[in-house]
Scaffold this motif. Structure first.
Motif, PDB file in Angstrom:
ATOM      1  N   MET A 187       0.881  -1.062  -0.013  1.00  0.00           N
ATOM      2  CA  MET A 187      -0.077  -0.080  -0.168  1.00  0.00           C
ATOM      3  C   MET A 187       0.973   1.452  -0.049  1.00  0.00           C
ATOM      4  SD  MET A 187      -3.089  -0.968   2.673  1.00  0.00           S
ATOM      5  CE  MET A 187      -4.017   0.590   2.278  1.00  0.00           C
TER       6      MET A 187
ATOM      7  N   ILE B  25      -6.916  -1.490  -1.673  1.00  0.00           N
ATOM      8  CA  ILE B  25      -5.889  -0.486  -1.972  1.00  0.00           C
ATOM      9  C   ILE B  25      -6.498   0.512  -2.630  1.00  0.00           C
ATOM     10  CG2 ILE B  25      -3.570  -0.054  -2.907  1.00  0.00           C
ATOM     11  CD1 ILE B  25      -2.843  -3.152  -1.781  1.00  0.00           C
TER      12      ILE B  25
ATOM     13  N   THR C 221       2.325   1.742  -3.661  1.00  0.00           N
ATOM     14  CA  THR C 221       1.526   2.000  -4.828  1.00  0.00           C
ATOM     15  C   THR C 221       0.940   3.353  -4.353  1.00  0.00           C
ATOM     16  OG1 THR C 221      -0.357   1.070  -3.371  1.00  0.00           O
ATOM     17  CG2 THR C 221       0.501  -0.224  -5.131  1.00  0.00           C
ATOM     18  N   ASP C 222       1.018   3.867  -3.179  1.00  0.00           N
ATOM     19  CA  ASP C 222       0.515   5.356  -2.779  1.00  0.00           C
ATOM     20  C   ASP C 222       1.463   6.307  -3.311  1.00  0.00           C
ATOM     21  OD1 ASP C 222      -1.200   7.175  -1.499  1.00  0.00           O
ATOM     22  OD2 ASP C 222       0.615   7.315   0.088  1.00  0.00           O
TER      23      ASP C 222
END
Length: 343
Positions: A20, A42, A23-24
């Motif tokens: 997470m 997510i 990807t953030d």
């Protein structure tokens, strides 16, 4: 760029927060997709459930490949170390020409390995864990200590330290993804692109232009990437002066260039541009060929030069009368070309 993340079974619970965070951090720059067999949320990635129950080694081939070819990602990034299904996904992606990244998140530390070593870890290491390390295009570790452990397990190249909680996470990973993708594209150079490069180098050495070959937009990009990687940029695009030496100096120059080329090749820093420079020097200078051959033979470099001349002749063409010795095309010549191409 399109990134396909893979996180399965036990790794979902342990490493979901890391995925997470990744990807953030990269969502402003990359298109993230996530393949998993758990129900997760997510917000910064399109989550794809490839199967609802525990993974099945017999069915994962069809289910994963269906998603892989539907997305056609630039990179497949596998997260977590001890899952056989994750190894299958990485292996299937790699064998089909996709770039593969692998992040174990400390799961391959000596502490983890020693936990239930003889009950399960030893056969997993031998059966798929060590092959997983070798088959990944890049391995991402969290610390130097973790990297040292992976070296002992057999990983020897393309390992990068990128802590998942660092402020430079996005910049580092986006750069790694893009550089790896660029390197991959240079290895897909078309024959037409190589023909253009050959013709340009041939013209530089012989001062005789060959018929012009037109490139497509994709091939132009391949051409630019290949020339940059192989250090041809200045040679081809700028005004190039063929090196010329006095009769007494040329022999020594060719000898030194041959010795340096062999050293650079062993250090994986030699490029096709080095071969071209050697060819240009040989083609456009007069020197005592017998003296050169005797010196190379004495130092065990004669066959190496013969192989280099074979590669140079294929690269840009050397007139036979200018070759100080006959070219040699054997298995080691092929290995030389592969090393230069994949430097």
């Amino acid at each position: 760029m399109k990134i396909l993340h893979v996180i399965l079974d036990d790794s979902v619970k342990k490493n979901l927060i890391n995925v997470m965070r990744l990807t953030d951090a990269t969502s402003p720059y990359l298109e993230n997709h996530l393949v998993t067999n758990k129900h997760v949320n997510i917000p910064n990635a399109e989550v794809i459930q490839i199967y609802k129950s525990k993974w099945n080694p017999l069915s994962i081939r069809n289910t994963f490949l269906k998603q892989l070819y539907a997305l056609m990602p630039d990179v497949v990034h596998v997260h977590g170390g001890w899952n056989y299904a994750a190894y299958q996904c990485l292996n299937m992606s790699r064998t089909r020409g996709f770039l593969t990244f692998f992040t174990p998140y400390g799961e391959l530390s000596m502490k983890e390995i020693k936990n239930r070593l003889w009950q399960e870890k030893i056969w997993k290491l031998l059966f798929y864990q060590r092959p997983m390390l070798k088959k990944a295009s890049y391995v991402i570790v969290q610390s130097q200590k973790e990297g040292d452990t992976l070296y002992t397990l057999g990983r020897s190249a393309n390992m990068e330290i990128v802590p998942n909680d660092s402020g430079t996470l996005a910049d580092r990973m986006v750069t790694l993804y893009r550089n790896a993708s660029d390197d991959q594209r240079t290895k897909e150079v078309s024959m037409q692109t190589l023909t253009v490069i050959h013709d340009q180098l041939h013209e530089l050495i012989h001062s005789r232009p060959l018929p012009k070959v037109a490139l497509t937009a994709r091939e132009v990009k391949q051409y630019n990437l290949f020339c940059m990687q192989q250090r041809f940029v200045e040679t081809i695009t700028d005004s190039y002066e063929v090196p010329r030496y006095n009769d007494g100096d040329a022999c020594e120059v060719v000898y030194k260039m041959t010795k340096k080329l062999k050293s650079d090749l062993s250090k994986k820093v030699a490029t096709f541009n080095d071969i071209f420079q050697l060819a240009a020097t040989i083609q456009n200078n007069d020197y005592d060929e017998d003296r050169l051959v005797q010196g190379l033979q004495k130092d065990g470099l004669l066959n190496f030069l013969r192989r280099a001349i074979q590669v140079a002749d294929e690269l840009c063409g050397i007139e036979p009368g200018f070759m100080p010795c006959l070219p040699l095309n054997d298995a080691k010549t092929l290995d030389m070309k592969l090393r230069l191409f994949n430097q």
